[in-house]
Design a protein around this motif. Structure first.
Motif, short mmCIF file in Angstrom:
data_model
loop_
_atom_site.label_atom_id
_atom_site.label_comp_id
_atom_site.label_asym_id
_atom_site.label_seq_id
_atom_site.Cartn_x
_atom_site.Cartn_y
_atom_site.Cartn_z
N LEU A 179 37.00 -40.47 -30.35
CA LEU A 179 37.35 -41.00 -29.04
C LEU A 179 38.34 -40.08 -28.33
O LEU A 179 38.24 -39.86 -27.11
CB LEU A 179 37.96 -42.40 -29.19
CG LEU A 179 36.98 -43.54 -29.50
CD1 LEU A 179 37.74 -44.83 -29.74
CD2 LEU A 179 35.99 -43.72 -28.34
N SER A 180 39.28 -39.55 -29.10
CA SER A 180 40.27 -38.64 -28.52
C SER A 180 39.60 -37.36 -28.02
O SER A 180 39.91 -36.87 -26.93
CB SER A 180 41.33 -38.30 -29.58
OG SER A 180 42.27 -37.37 -29.08
N GLU A 181 38.67 -36.84 -28.82
CA GLU A 181 37.94 -35.63 -28.42
C GLU A 181 37.11 -35.90 -27.16
O GLU A 181 37.03 -35.05 -26.26
CB GLU A 181 37.02 -35.17 -29.55
CG GLU A 181 37.75 -34.47 -30.70
CD GLU A 181 36.77 -33.89 -31.70
OE1 GLU A 181 35.64 -34.42 -31.82
OE2 GLU A 181 37.13 -32.91 -32.37
N LYS A 182 36.48 -37.08 -27.11
CA LYS A 182 35.66 -37.45 -25.96
C LYS A 182 36.52 -37.55 -24.70
O LYS A 182 36.12 -37.09 -23.62
CB LYS A 182 34.96 -38.78 -26.24
CG LYS A 182 33.96 -39.18 -25.17
CD LYS A 182 33.24 -40.46 -25.56
CE LYS A 182 32.22 -40.86 -24.50
NZ LYS A 182 31.50 -42.12 -24.87
N ALA A 183 37.70 -38.16 -24.85
CA ALA A 183 38.60 -38.31 -23.71
C ALA A 183 39.11 -36.94 -23.22
O ALA A 183 39.20 -36.69 -22.01
CB ALA A 183 39.78 -39.19 -24.10
N GLU A 184 39.42 -36.06 -24.18
CA GLU A 184 39.89 -34.73 -23.83
C GLU A 184 38.79 -33.93 -23.11
O GLU A 184 39.06 -33.20 -22.15
CB GLU A 184 40.34 -33.98 -25.09
CG GLU A 184 41.64 -34.51 -25.68
CD GLU A 184 42.04 -33.74 -26.93
OE1 GLU A 184 41.33 -32.77 -27.27
OE2 GLU A 184 43.04 -34.11 -27.55
N LYS A 185 37.55 -34.08 -23.59
CA LYS A 185 36.42 -33.38 -22.97
C LYS A 185 36.20 -33.88 -21.55
O LYS A 185 35.96 -33.09 -20.63
CB LYS A 185 35.16 -33.60 -23.81
CG LYS A 185 33.95 -32.84 -23.29
CD LYS A 185 32.75 -33.04 -24.20
CE LYS A 185 31.55 -32.28 -23.66
NZ LYS A 185 30.34 -32.47 -24.54
N GLN A 191 38.41 -35.27 -19.59
CA GLN A 191 39.52 -34.81 -18.77
C GLN A 191 39.33 -33.34 -18.38
O GLN A 191 39.61 -32.94 -17.25
CB GLN A 191 40.84 -35.00 -19.53
CG GLN A 191 42.07 -34.61 -18.70
CD GLN A 191 43.36 -34.85 -19.46
OE1 GLN A 191 43.34 -35.35 -20.58
NE2 GLN A 191 44.47 -34.49 -18.86
N HIS A 192 38.87 -32.56 -19.34
CA HIS A 192 38.64 -31.14 -19.09
C HIS A 192 37.56 -30.95 -18.02
O HIS A 192 37.71 -30.11 -17.11
CB HIS A 192 38.21 -30.45 -20.38
CG HIS A 192 37.88 -29.00 -20.20
ND1 HIS A 192 38.82 -28.04 -19.96
CD2 HIS A 192 36.67 -28.35 -20.22
CE1 HIS A 192 38.25 -26.86 -19.84
NE2 HIS A 192 36.94 -27.03 -20.00
N LEU A 231 37.51 -30.64 -10.29
CA LEU A 231 38.52 -30.64 -9.23
C LEU A 231 38.86 -29.23 -8.79
O LEU A 231 39.02 -28.96 -7.61
CB LEU A 231 39.77 -31.37 -9.72
CG LEU A 231 39.66 -32.90 -9.84
CD1 LEU A 231 40.93 -33.46 -10.49
CD2 LEU A 231 39.44 -33.53 -8.48
N LYS A 232 38.95 -28.32 -9.77
CA LYS A 232 39.25 -26.92 -9.44
C LYS A 232 38.10 -26.32 -8.63
O LYS A 232 38.32 -25.57 -7.69
CB LYS A 232 39.46 -26.12 -10.72
CG LYS A 232 40.77 -26.42 -11.43
CD LYS A 232 40.92 -25.56 -12.68
CE LYS A 232 42.23 -25.85 -13.39
NZ LYS A 232 42.38 -25.05 -14.63
N SER A 233 36.86 -26.65 -9.01
CA SER A 233 35.69 -26.14 -8.30
C SER A 233 35.66 -26.68 -6.87
O SER A 233 35.37 -25.94 -5.92
CB SER A 233 34.42 -26.55 -9.05
OG SER A 233 33.28 -26.14 -8.36
N TYR A 234 35.98 -27.96 -6.71
CA TYR A 234 36.00 -28.58 -5.38
C TYR A 234 37.09 -27.96 -4.52
O TYR A 234 36.88 -27.68 -3.33
CB TYR A 234 36.22 -30.08 -5.53
CG TYR A 234 36.36 -30.80 -4.20
CD1 TYR A 234 35.24 -31.12 -3.44
CD2 TYR A 234 37.62 -31.14 -3.71
CE1 TYR A 234 35.37 -31.77 -2.22
CE2 TYR A 234 37.76 -31.79 -2.49
CZ TYR A 234 36.63 -32.10 -1.75
OH TYR A 234 36.75 -32.74 -0.55
N ALA A 235 38.25 -27.73 -5.13
CA ALA A 235 39.37 -27.14 -4.40
C ALA A 235 39.03 -25.73 -3.94
O ALA A 235 39.35 -25.32 -2.81
CB ALA A 235 40.62 -27.14 -5.27
#
Length: 262
Positions: free
Chosen positions: A213-219, A221-222, A228-232
């Motif tokens: 679950l932690s790995e899934k959440a980190e993925k 978020q990444h 967001l960076k691409s949109y910016a």
């Protein structure tokens, strides 16, 4: 290999034993002495005699550390560490596994080791009579039992994990405090080991599930940060591309721009 013959420790009032059927159809009385050391996170226990010691050797836990008077008969005394201390699951490298065991042994505070040494010495028929003696301790996982050995005898798999406490002198006060906590209990070694293994499996499954679950959440978020960076970046590109090109979007302005290019 090194072998030790164990004799019965000092007698204690007997309790009615709980019995359980063995495959042969016979019954075995499982009686164990428990003690309380100065740190409640540890469990201290020992077999009542060499037959109980034999059961402990069959159904000990990975978290157990075994104590015995060196080169003399004595009780098998165990110090049980907190759950998971000796967890070697997922470790494939032998060097890493060995270090895990050494770290677990090193985690036991010197005062607790001294209490265990005192209890072991006091429950040795010969050792208790000596002014000082050596006490050996090792992880339960390092104990080796072979068919040729007599009841109560045990050897070691790796001498690296055989730690020797030299010249242990009797401390009457420590022994007195420990003996006051002595209690005799009925234990089904096999059932407790099976329960422990089941609980350990559940703990590992829970840990693996939480890790996934932690790995899934980190993925997630990444990916979100990447998006967001691409949109910016795209937004910035649109702004810089349109600077000075169009302000009102009118037909007249479009003609002016076209004439400029021509």
């Amino acid at each position: 290999s090194v072998c030790r013959q164990v004799r019965s420790p000092n007698p204690s009032p007997s309790l009615a034993p709980r019995t359980r059927p063995l495959p042969s159809g016979l019954f075995f009385s499982a009686m164990v002495f428990f003690f309380e050391c100065s740190d409640p996170q540890y469990t201290v226990y020992m077999g009542k005699d060499k037959f109980e010691n034999e059961e402990l050797l069959k159904y000990g836990w990975p978290e157990d550390i075994w104590f015995h008077v060196d080169k003399l008969s004595s009780a098998h005394v165990y110090l049980r560490l907190p759950p998971g201390t000796m967890d070697l699951s997922g470790i494939k490298d032998k060097g890493e596994a060995k270090q895990k065991l050494l770290d677990a042994m090193a985690s036991v505070p010197p005062p607790i080791l001294n209490e265990m040494a005192q209890l072991t010495k006091a429950n040795s028929i010969d050792g208790c009579k000596l002014g000082e003696c050596d006490v050996v301790y090792t992880p339960y996982l390092n104990l080796k039992k072979e068919e040729r050995m007599d009841t109560g005898q045990v050897g070691f798999k790796d001498e690296q994990f055989r730690i020797l406490m030299r010249n242990v002198e009797k401390d009457k006060e420590i022994v007195k405090v420990l003996e006051k906590t002595r209690r005799e209990a009925k234990v089904d070694f096999r059932a407790e080991k099976e329960q422990r293994d089941d609980e350990e499996k559940m703990r590992k499954r829970k840990s693996i599930a939480e890790h996934k679950l932690s790995e899934k959440a980190e993925k997630a978020q990444h990916e979100e940060e990447k998006e967001l960076k691409s949109y910016a970046a795209l937004s910035h590109l649109e702004k810089t591309t349109n600077v000075g090109v169009s302000k009102t979007g009118s037909v007249e302005e479009a003609r002016e721009i076209e004439e400029d290019f021509m």
